[in-house]
Design a protein around this motif. Structure first.
Motif, mmCIF file in Angstrom:
data_model
loop_
_atom_site.group_PDB
_atom_site.id
_atom_site.type_symbol
_atom_site.label_atom_id
_atom_site.label_comp_id
_atom_site.label_asym_id
_atom_site.label_seq_id
_atom_site.Cartn_x
_atom_site.Cartn_y
_atom_site.Cartn_z
ATOM 1 N N ASP A 287 -6.862 -6.424 -5.157
ATOM 2 C CA ASP A 287 -8.260 -6.243 -4.946
ATOM 3 C C ASP A 287 -8.845 -5.930 -3.519
ATOM 4 O OD1 ASP A 287 -11.178 -6.493 -5.133
ATOM 5 O OD2 ASP A 287 -10.996 -8.672 -5.932
ATOM 6 N N ALA A 288 -9.040 -4.781 -3.474
ATOM 7 C CA ALA A 288 -9.550 -4.378 -2.350
ATOM 8 C C ALA A 288 -10.461 -5.148 -1.255
ATOM 9 C CB ALA A 288 -10.067 -3.007 -2.262
ATOM 10 N N SER A 289 -11.322 -5.831 -2.058
ATOM 11 C CA SER A 289 -12.379 -6.572 -1.451
ATOM 12 C C SER A 289 -11.678 -7.931 -0.796
ATOM 13 C CB SER A 289 -13.451 -7.081 -2.523
ATOM 14 O OG SER A 289 -12.816 -8.018 -3.446
ATOM 15 N N LEU A 290 -10.595 -8.243 -1.268
ATOM 16 C CA LEU A 290 -9.660 -9.491 -0.673
ATOM 17 C C LEU A 290 -8.919 -9.030 0.506
ATOM 18 C CD1 LEU A 290 -8.979 -11.413 -3.951
ATOM 19 C CD2 LEU A 290 -10.762 -11.689 -2.390
ATOM 20 N N ALA A 297 -6.688 -0.063 5.838
ATOM 21 C CA ALA A 297 -6.341 1.163 6.427
ATOM 22 C C ALA A 297 -5.067 1.692 6.280
ATOM 23 C CB ALA A 297 -6.554 1.173 7.888
ATOM 24 N N SER A 298 -4.118 0.758 6.130
ATOM 25 C CA SER A 298 -2.882 1.074 6.014
ATOM 26 C C SER A 298 -2.309 1.682 4.420
ATOM 27 C CB SER A 298 -1.655 -0.068 6.270
ATOM 28 O OG SER A 298 -1.886 -0.911 5.164
ATOM 29 N N GLY A 299 -3.111 1.460 3.404
ATOM 30 C CA GLY A 299 -3.050 2.021 2.156
ATOM 31 C C GLY A 299 -4.099 2.886 1.567
ATOM 32 N N ASP A 369 -0.277 0.313 -1.610
ATOM 33 C CA ASP A 369 0.494 0.957 -0.269
ATOM 34 C C ASP A 369 1.438 2.053 -0.924
ATOM 35 O OD1 ASP A 369 1.839 1.792 1.627
ATOM 36 O OD2 ASP A 369 2.587 -0.183 2.230
ATOM 37 N N PRO A 370 1.321 3.326 -0.437
ATOM 38 C CA PRO A 370 1.782 4.387 -1.105
ATOM 39 C C PRO A 370 3.280 4.333 -0.681
ATOM 40 C CG PRO A 370 -0.040 5.390 0.301
ATOM 41 C CD PRO A 370 -0.137 3.839 0.166
#
Lengths: 397, 277
Positions: A287-290, A297-299, A369-370
């Motif tokens: 969850d990006a908000s967490l 920024a790394s993903g 993360d790619p």
């Protein structure tokens, strides 16, 4: 103590069906080897070829360096636990366990008694020794079957889905018990299962089979992190890995819901392909908000509409449907069917922290993360991003 | 309540059928205890006015009956024993092995079972006389085997098929030879089937009449069912019926004992617990 070497083993049935197709496998001394795959992949046939209940069409089977292709099961000195236990119903538990000892002869009654009681104590069967199998519960019968296997000095133990007839709770307990026993006795073990949890938790190494062909032999960790093809990737892991069709344009890859720049090291592996499958394990999403700013920024972050959320307490699963081109849809369908599951629709499965506040039918911002993804060739299904180095060195010593 | 009432109905039906089946037997027992001279009294009664062992004395003092009893027991036991052994191996092969002609064997066996015995009596009579085995034990044992085997093979192969393959495979992995696996695992498991077949075969041989009367002529091999038809009264004015009934009671007793002794084994499903419940 013994090692089993399988060289180019083939099992062809009368109608030309290749149940086991050119399988080679070295099972080291004391190793716990799992044969896993969907039903009909030839794993049980392979096991029965090792024990001698199925004839070998071609190839070689060596136990302790000795060719045993033409040896009868009784001369191979292996012990097997059958899926339905195959206890002798007319004999007591004691006599069931003593059966292999009595057949071999050369042992006095006292010696047999001591050995049987020892095995029974290990398996907590002492109080049931005088009962008949018909009066035992499923778990107890299972233990009697194991008792019959461990009572004699067999070169190896072979298990054919021994836990599949137990209920879920008992299965978990027996699994741990089995692992503990194998570790203590240090006997070479070959274990057939279709349950990937058993495969991952029990095995020193796991051999994944598909339609009689060996796909990959590796430690559970390696299978999980470095699957050689889409079949292995889809088979290992629960919920299964997401396969998302992606189109490439230069260094950019477009997924149905997000586009991002491929990391430089994978760009090379992809070559001049215009289409690949991007495989991301559900638990690799967050969850990006967490996530904190550095992590974000790394993903890659993207927004998507969550259809349904399943909350399980320790984690939660979010489902995100998406559209894929029709021809790819059928391809994915095929793969799912082979993996013994029914693909209902194209959807992303995302495993989220239990603290995530994402709810049903809302748009959520997700992160991945790619570098934690795999790219698969759409034609061959091969993993393009395979790391030649083993992920973590935990091979058996 | 409804189920209670239907249970009562079942009981009633059961009793009616029991009465229907037992009445001839009771009549037989009752007749065997009546006085041969006076049983046809002017006032017929179901039970004898006076219970007497006279008829039993008559049959047991008659060498016709005692030798027939010996013949019957010998022939039936030998035929049953042979039939069970042969059928056991044949049925095992049919249930377990895949060999060419398996279907043919089963079909032929069934065809033999359906063949009318009466059609064979004439030819057999001539052949047996030519071979010199007319009126001998072996002369009866051979046709009994022929007629008992098909049924035995069919019943036993059904029993063998019920035994899971894994039993044998487990035994082989445990270190048994094929013969040990058969003897120590398969035979004990198939025991109910073997008993059932043995008893059925024994009944058939014990009760058989047509061949027994046609292929025997003297006390050497005549069995009880055939001997009964040769009974005569003490004088020509006396009916042999009561004596025949006494003899019938005597030959019925072994069968009743057999059934009572083995019914538990026949019914018991020995394979319970072999595999997952």
């Amino acid at each position: 103590m013994s090692e089993i070497i399988i060289k180019n083993l083939v099992k062809e049935y009368g109608d030309g069906f290749l149940a086991v197709n050119d399988v080679s496998l070295d099972i080291g001394d004391g190793e716990f080897m799992i044969l896993v795959g969907p039903s009909g992949c030839g794993k049980s046939t392979l096991l029965r070829m090792i024990v001698g209940l199925e004839d070998i069409t071609s190839g070689e089977l060596l136990i302790n360096g000795e060719r045993v292709n033409d040896k009868k099961p009784r001369d191979r000195n292996l012990a097997m636990v059958f899926q339905n236990y195959a206890l002798y119903p007319h004999l007591t538990v004691f006599e069931n366990i003593a059966f292999p000892l009595r057949l071999r002869g050369g042992m006095t009654g006292d010696e047999i008694r001591a050995k049987v009681e020892d095995a029974a104590a290990t398996l907590e069967l002492t109080e049931h020794l005088d009962r008949k199998p018909g009066h035992l519960s499923g778990g107890q019968r299972q233990r009697v079957a194991m008792g019959r296997a461990i009572v004699r000095k067999a070169d190896a133990f072979l298990f054919d889905e021994p836990l599949s007839n137990l209920d879920a709770k008992l299965r978990g307990q027996m699994r741990t018990e089995l692992l503990r026993m194998q570790r203590r006795m240090g006997t070479t073990t070959v274990y057939v299962t279709h349950d990937q949890t058993e495969a991952m938790t029990l095995g020193d190494r796991v051999a994944v089979l598909r339609r009689g062909l060996l796909q990959q032999v590796a430690t559970p960790r390696e299978l999980y992190e470095q699957p050689v093809n889409m079949f292995v990737a889809g088979f290992i892991g629960s919920p299964p890995m997401n396969f998302i069709p992606g189109t490439l344009d230069g260094g950019t890859i477009s997924l149905p819901f997000v586009s991002y720049e491929l990391p430089s090291d994978t760009r090379e592996a992809v070559g001049d392909r215009s289409k690949v499958y991007v495989a991301i394990r559900p638990e690799r999403f967050e969850d990006a908000s967490l996530a904190d700013a550095a992590k974000r920024a790394s993903g890659v972050t993207f927004r998507a509409t969550v259809d349904v959320v399943e909350w399980l307490g320790n984690e939660q699963f979010a489902y995100i449907p998406y559209e894929v081109p029709h021809e790819l849809e059928t391809e994915l369908h095929e793969l799912e069917r082979e993996l013994d599951s029914e693909r209902m629709r194209s959807q992303l499965v995302v495993a989220l922290e239990p603290s995530s506040k994402i709810v049903d039918a809302t748009e959520a911002e997700l992160w991945f993360d790619p570098r934690a993804t795999h790219l698969f060739d759409p034609e061959s299904g091969d993993n393009l991003t395979l790391n030649p180095e083993p992920a973590v060195a935990d091979a058996p010593t | 309540m409804a189920s209670r009432r239907s249970a009562n109905w079942w009981t009633l039906w059961g009793l009616l059928i029991l009465l229907w089946a037992l009445f001839p037997l009771l009549w037989m027992v009752s007749l065997s205890f009546k006085d041969p001279g006076t049983f046809r009294g002017s006032t017929p009664q179901f039970f004898p006015e006076e219970w007497t062992w006279k008829n039993y004395d008559t049959v047991f003092s008659d060498s016709l009956f005692t030798s027939a009893l010996r013949n019957s027991a010998g022939i039936a036991l030998i035929a049953t024993g042979l039939s069970v052994i042969v059928a056991m191996f044949a049925a095992y092969a049919i249930a377990r092995l895949d060999f060419p002609g398996k279907r043919l064997i089963l079909t032929v066996a069934l065809a033999i079972a359906m063949f009318p015995q009466a059609a064979l009596v004439g030819p057999l009579f001539n052949m047996w006389r030519g071979l010199g085995i007319y009126d001998t034990w072996i002369g009866l044992i051979i046709p009994y085997l022929t007629f008992a085997l098909p049924l035995s093979i069919w019943t036993m192969s059904a029993f063998f098929r019920q035994i899971p393959w894994e039993m044998e495979q487990a035994a082989q992995v445990d270190g048994a030879t094929a013969w040990q696996a058969f003897r120590k695992v398969i035979v004990p498991l198939a025991a109910p089937g073997v008993f059932t077949t043995a008893i059925l075969t024994f009944f058939f041989c014990w009760n058989e009449f047509l061949l027994a009367i046609s292929l025997t002529s003297t006390d050497r091999a005549r069995t009880v069912p055939a001997a009964l038809s040769f009974f005569t009264g003490a004088s020509q004015f006396e009916s042999p019926i009561t004596a025949i009934m006494a003899a019938s009671v005597v030959v019925t007793i072994p069968i009743v004992i057999l059934v009572l002794a083995f019914q538990r084994r026949i019914i018991a499903g020995l394979t319970t617990g072999a595999v997952k419940g």
